[in-house]
Design a protein around this motif. Structure first.
Motif: not given
Lengths: 365, 303
Positions: A81, A87, A98, A102, B197, B200-201, B206, B210-211, B214-215, B218-219
């Protein structure tokens, strides 16, 4: 490794249409550039290929298979991007790992691949750190690393160098070419910078207002721009365009420019079929203009220097010839001798010019 | 005369001119001291005396006797236990419900704004209104809950009859009222996650879980911690809902520590003892707050 074929992609956001029927053919293992000004549809095209945008019309084929309706995660593409989209709460190591999480790989296999990628991109020293503590170049390489860590069928790079400083950008251009050679993968990258596109892309597609204007190699685009837009976009400084009118009388057929008249014979009679009075644009590359020498070759005329822009080893002279603005590239040593206001003699080869219709902007021949 | 006064202000006028700021805030400070700070210190002093507000006897200084008496009183510990049950179950349920609501309202759907407004309403109601509302809701003969169950089973349903039912009923009311608060905090976290994000995931293929871990998480972690703290402190002081719905019953099964303080102070009139118990509660809340601040600061150092 894959071939990609786009057919009439259309994407609208309300009243605004971002893509207006994009057709494209990308060969296996090709390093392909999408060049265009901002809002031309480069990013939207990449996002459509990745599956992040729902299209209003058009089909996308990967290796001949229609993937238009295939969800993002099943397309097996990697994307870098423009904002990198790292992340923020994961370390470099985990960012890289990452996409493998999976994939059913063992811990050791993941560790091995991460080490390899980190080594290839020279970010091994940052593995334990979070993205925020990385330099711009390291972040950028991490973003690439995340793309190459698994073997995707296609790489999509959205302005991968735009967020870097000039020096790093230059180094990364070479890096990208090396990466492409080593991976041998099909890569498509978007850029607003013609230099990036010409230097990295094996083939380049030029986008304007959501449509592909011209596709070709760097040489093809530089030497044979299909219209005025491409002519201005490709090459730095951009091509000089001088308005001229076709005249035909007792003295013969000629293109009258503000500062000279060119016999149509010298233009290989490209204007034969047109009516007198038709208006054209004559395109002269700044590099094809030269200071008139003693050899008296080519078409000669006088111009006044308005401005000199020294660029180190070369100097760009902004000129004015009887109302027409021109730019000329000379060696620094030549440029240093000239002063604004001075009148100089110039020459160019009419055969090396390109002609465009003034009305439509389209090139002749 | 007045001309002289303006050119040469007397001592009072000069005083007012020089101290205008402090003078302007002084009424507020006076009220605060009289209504808040003085009682705070007074009750602290009181907690070291033997004193009953309904007796004529002079207060006697007894050192830590009240504190020792309270901390060795099994009744106090059983009230603390009741309170702990309320805190644990209610806060956990508020987190779960609030979180799920936040996930729902993160998406755009028709009627979202109206529904969001409705969901936020309980939080803005007065405690007494909510208490009264639920009291009628649980009422055995004409209460909505009892009526609804009667329509199916034919028997009226007295939820407040059993200890478990009463605890559940109060927790339900508390969760109903405060889940929206948790939702607001979590929603603020969810919408702060940059969209790219998630894209991207998606490209990195993923899993959803998991998304989230890990993403997304945290927020919202910091805000979730804030929600836990606020709700824990508030639920620890739970008084209104209990007092209005069950008054601590059946028996003392829903009597929280806050209700118990009230009873000790204004029904048993063991005034100084209730002051001591109040300070023990304050101590617990201060410990909880500092625990939270400790976590927040550690997190700030990490990032």
């Amino acid at each position: 490794m894959a071939t990609l074929h786009l057919e009439g992609l259309v994407k609208r956001y309300g009243q605004i249409s971002a893509l207006n029927g994009v057709d494209l053919e990308v060969g296996d293992g090709e390093f392909f550039a999408l060049l265009g000004p901002s809002a031309a549809g480069k990013t939207t095209t990449l996002r459509a290929i990745a599956g992040l945008e729902k299209l209003d019309a058009g089909r996308i084929y990967l290796d001949g298979e229609d993937i238009t309706e295939v969800p993002v995660r099943r397309r097996n593409m990697a994307m870098v991007f423009q904002s990198f989209a790292l992340y923020p709460h994961l370390s470099t190591y985990n960012n890289l790992a990452y996409p493998l999480r999976e994939a059913g790989l063992s811990r050791r296999e993941i560790a091995k691949r991460v080490q390899e990628a980190a080594e290839l991109l020279r970010i091994k020293h940052t593995l334990k750190r979070k993205p925020a503590s990385l330099s711009g170049g390291e972040q950028q390489r991490l973003a690439i690393g995340r793309a190459i860590i698994r073997q995707p069928r296609l790489f999509l790079l959205d302005e991968p160098l735009t967020n870097l400083d000039a020096k790093l950008r230059h180094a990364m251009r070479a890096e990208f070419k090396r990466l492409h050679r080593e991976l041998g993968a099909t890569m498509i990258f978007a850029t607003p910078d013609q230099l990036e596109a010409l230097s990295m892309g094996q083939r380049i597609a030029i986008l304007r207002d959501g449509q592909i204007v011209q596709t070709g190699t760097a040489d093809e685009l530089y030497l044979g721009p299909c219209d005025e837009f491409v002519a201005q976009l490709v090459g730095d400084p951009p091509m000089n365009l001088v308005a001229g009118t076709l005249r035909r009388d007792a003295r013969g057929a000629r293109l009258e420019l503000p500062f000279a008249a060119i016999d149509t014979a010298a233009l290989h009679n490209r204007l034969e079929s047109f009516q007198p009075g038709t208006e054209f644009l004559l395109g002269i590359r700044p590099h094809d203009l030269r200071l008139a020498g003693d050899d008296r070759r080519g078409l000669m005329f006088n111009a006044k220097i308005r401005l000199a822009e020294p660029q180190g080893d070369i100097t760009i002279l902004d000129l004015e010839a009887n109302g027409a603005a021109l730019r000329l590239v000379v060696a620094e040593i030549e440029g240093a001798k000239r002063n604004p206001g001075e009148t100089i003699g110039l020459a160019f080869e009419p055969a090396r010019t390109r002609l465009f219709m003034k009305e439509s902007g389209l090139a002749l021949g | 005369m007045s001309a002289i006064a303006t050119t040469k202000p007397n001592i009072i006028e000069r005083f007012f001119a020089r101290h205008r700021g402090p003078l302007l805030v002084s009424p507020a400070i006076l009220v605060l001291v009289a209504m808040n700070i003085f009682p705070l210190f007074w009750s602290f002093g009181l907690s070291f005396y033997k004193y009953r507000a309904n007796r004529q006897a002079e207060p006697v200084f007894v050192w830590f006797d009240n504190y020792i008496k309270i901390l060795s009183d099994p009744v106090v510990w059983s009230r603390f236990q009741t309170t702990a049950i309320f805190v644990a179950v209610s806060v956990l349920l508020q987190l779960i419900v609030g979180f799920l609501l936040a996930v729902l309202f993160e998406k755009q759907f028709p009627g979202r704004r109206v529904l969001l407004m409705l969901v936020l309403t309980p939080m803005m109601l007065s405690f007494v209104a909510v208490g009264a509302f639920f009291r009628y809701y649980y009422e055995p003969t004409f209460g909505l809950l009892s009526q609804a169950i009667k329509a199916i089973t034919g028997e009226p349903f007295i939820v407040l009859q059993s200890p478990i039912g009463a605890i559940g009923a109060i927790i339900f009311a508390d969760v109903w009222m405060w889940s929206p608060f948790v939702m607001l905090l979590v929603l603020a976290g969810l919408v702060s996650v940059p969209k790219h994000l998630y894209e991207a995931a998606e490209i990195d293929r993923v899993s959803w879980w998991r998304r989230f871990r890990t993403i997304t998480f945290p927020y919202i972690r910091g805000l979730l911690l804030l929600a836990v703290l606020f709700r824990t402190i508030e639920t620890f002081k739970l008084f209104d809902a209990v007092f209005l719905i069950t008054e601590g019953g059946p028996g003392t099964s829903t009597e929280t520590i806050a209700v118990y303080v009230y009873r000790v102070a204004f029904q048993y009139f063991r005034t100084s003892e209730s002051a001591a118990l109040g300070y023990i509660l304050l101590f617990v809340v201060v410990v909880l707050t500092n625990l939270y601040l400790f976590f927040v600061q550690r997190r700030a150092k990490e990032t």
